[in-house]
Design a protein around this motif. Structure first.
Motif, PDB file in Angstrom:
ATOM      1  N   LEU A   1       0.786  -1.227   0.000  1.00  0.00           N
ATOM      2  CA  LEU A   1       0.000   0.000   0.000  1.00  0.00           C
ATOM      3  C   LEU A   1       0.821   1.283   0.000  1.00  0.00           C
ATOM      4  CD1 LEU A   1      -2.791  -0.976   2.563  1.00  0.00           C
ATOM      5  CD2 LEU A   1      -2.728  -1.301   0.094  1.00  0.00           C
ATOM      6  N   PHE A   2       2.090   1.186   0.316  1.00  0.00           N
ATOM      7  CA  PHE A   2       2.892   2.412   0.438  1.00  0.00           C
ATOM      8  C   PHE A   2       2.887   3.179  -0.888  1.00  0.00           C
ATOM      9  CE2 PHE A   2       6.688   5.009   0.408  1.00  0.00           C
ATOM     10  CZ  PHE A   2       6.642   5.591   1.662  1.00  0.00           C
ATOM     11  N   GLY A   3       2.458   4.429  -0.833  1.00  0.00           N
ATOM     12  CA  GLY A   3       2.436   5.281  -2.016  1.00  0.00           C
ATOM     13  C   GLY A   3       1.265   5.048  -2.944  1.00  0.00           C
ATOM     14  N   LYS A   4       0.392   4.097  -2.614  1.00  0.00           N
ATOM     15  CA  LYS A   4      -0.759   3.809  -3.467  1.00  0.00           C
ATOM     16  C   LYS A   4      -1.908   4.766  -3.143  1.00  0.00           C
ATOM     17  CE  LYS A   4       1.107   0.260  -5.516  1.00  0.00           C
ATOM     18  NZ  LYS A   4       1.482   0.298  -6.949  1.00  0.00           N
ATOM     19  N   ARG A   5      -2.767   4.946  -4.125  1.00  0.00           N
ATOM     20  CA  ARG A   5      -3.930   5.815  -3.948  1.00  0.00           C
ATOM     21  C   ARG A   5      -5.138   4.944  -3.594  1.00  0.00           C
ATOM     22  NH1 ARG A   5      -5.172  11.030  -5.287  1.00  0.00           N
ATOM     23  NH2 ARG A   5      -7.349  11.471  -5.839  1.00  0.00           N
TER      24      ARG A   5
ATOM     25  N   GLU B   1      -1.899   7.036   0.077  1.00  0.00           N
ATOM     26  CA  GLU B   1      -2.602   8.302  -0.135  1.00  0.00           C
ATOM     27  C   GLU B   1      -4.095   7.987  -0.112  1.00  0.00           C
ATOM     28  OE1 GLU B   1      -3.305  11.635  -3.646  1.00  0.00           O
ATOM     29  OE2 GLU B   1      -1.630  10.221  -3.799  1.00  0.00           O
ATOM     30  N   VAL B   2      -4.790   8.434   0.918  1.00  0.00           N
ATOM     31  CA  VAL B   2      -6.141   7.954   1.204  1.00  0.00           C
ATOM     32  C   VAL B   2      -7.181   9.049   1.003  1.00  0.00           C
ATOM     33  CG1 VAL B   2      -7.665   7.040   3.011  1.00  0.00           C
ATOM     34  CG2 VAL B   2      -5.319   6.170   2.779  1.00  0.00           C
ATOM     35  N   ILE B   3      -8.303   8.642   0.426  1.00  0.00           N
ATOM     36  CA  ILE B   3      -9.505   9.475   0.355  1.00  0.00           C
ATOM     37  C   ILE B   3     -10.599   8.727   1.103  1.00  0.00           C
ATOM     38  CG2 ILE B   3     -11.211  10.559  -1.157  1.00  0.00           C
ATOM     39  CD1 ILE B   3      -9.073  10.366  -3.398  1.00  0.00           C
ATOM     40  N   LEU B   4     -11.266   9.396   2.017  1.00  0.00           N
ATOM     41  CA  LEU B   4     -12.375   8.804   2.753  1.00  0.00           C
ATOM     42  C   LEU B   4     -13.687   9.332   2.204  1.00  0.00           C
ATOM     43  CD1 LEU B   4     -10.993   9.220   6.395  1.00  0.00           C
ATOM     44  CD2 LEU B   4     -10.860   7.187   4.949  1.00  0.00           C
TER      45      LEU B   4
END
Length: 237
Positions: free
Chosen positions: A65-69, A90-93
């Motif tokens: 997951l490191f660096g993944k969107r 990189e997370v969007i909730l």
């Protein structure tokens, strides 16, 4: 740190406490996440058993997951998304655009865990909204117990399908609680040209009644699956 309201409790979830550190692995061996829960009957105001199992899957596969969107749908208090962000994604909730209290809870969880770079958006399943249209391609979609009401199943699947049109290699990681043997999304996955892979809970150390230092999921029957586009889409036999 955000203030805690009188009707709110803060739960601690601790991942990796009993894991041994591998040679050459400089990452923290343990992760502590704080989640604010509001005493409210609405679904998105507290942690459900499926969220703990999905968060454990994310922690177990954190190297991916490191660096993944990443986009979490139906995030509520956002335990899986917070864990992903803490693991370098990189997370969007997101949650229902009409549920402002749930969106506020997403933001509160970010504040509680000192995460200032997470975007919180209103995203209603099955609706083609400006927020959905403007989203950049994501690598992973997270959803804990979003397959809760059968009338919502196709809205969830169609939304995930749209997101996968933007990135055909994207995966949907989802956990669900078995509530009826008659409920299935296999027909919908066939309709939307997607496929699922069942993930045994023991494969990511999620079979304990006490998980991440919590009594959740307890004895609930939780299942995990990874959904993706059909690999042979468009091929004739």
């Amino acid at each position: 740190m955000c203030e805690v309201a009188s009707n709110m409790t803060v739960k601690e979830y601790r991942f990796g406490k009993d894991q041994e550190k591998e040679d050459g692995d400089d990452r923290p061996r343990e992760l502590v996440v704080l989640i604010p829960e509001v005493l409210d009957p609405r679904y998105g105001m507290y942690v459900w058993p499926c969220a703990v199992v999905l968060a454990q899957y994310i922690w177990f596969h954190r190297r991916l997951l490191f660096g993944k969107r990443i986009l979490e749908i139906g995030a509520g208090v956002s335990l899986p998304g917070i864990v992903a962000a803490k693991c370098g994604a990189e997370v969007i909730l997101s949650d229902n655009a009409d549920f402002s209290e749930c969106l506020d809870n997403c933001r509160r969880s970010c504040q509680m865990n000192n995460l200032s770079g997470i975007c919180v958006i209103g995203l209603t399943w099955g609706h083609v909204s400006p927020c959905l249209l403007s989203l950049a391609p994501v690598d992973f979609i997270l959803g804990a117990d979003v397959l809760f009401e059968p009338e919502d199943f196709e809205d969830v699947v169609s939304t995930v399908h749209y997101l996968m049109e933007k990135n055909t290699n994207a995966q949907f990681w989802t956990t669900y609680q078995v509530r009826s043997a008659n409920w299935s999304i296999e027909g919908l996955l066939y309709k939307w040209e997607m496929e699922s892979t069942h993930v045994p809970l023991q494969s990511f150390e999620a079979t304990k009644e006490q998980l991440a230092g919590s009594s959740l999921p307890g004895m609930h029957t939780i299942q995990m699956m990874v959904i993706s586009r059909k690999k042979n889409k468009g091929l004739k036999t």
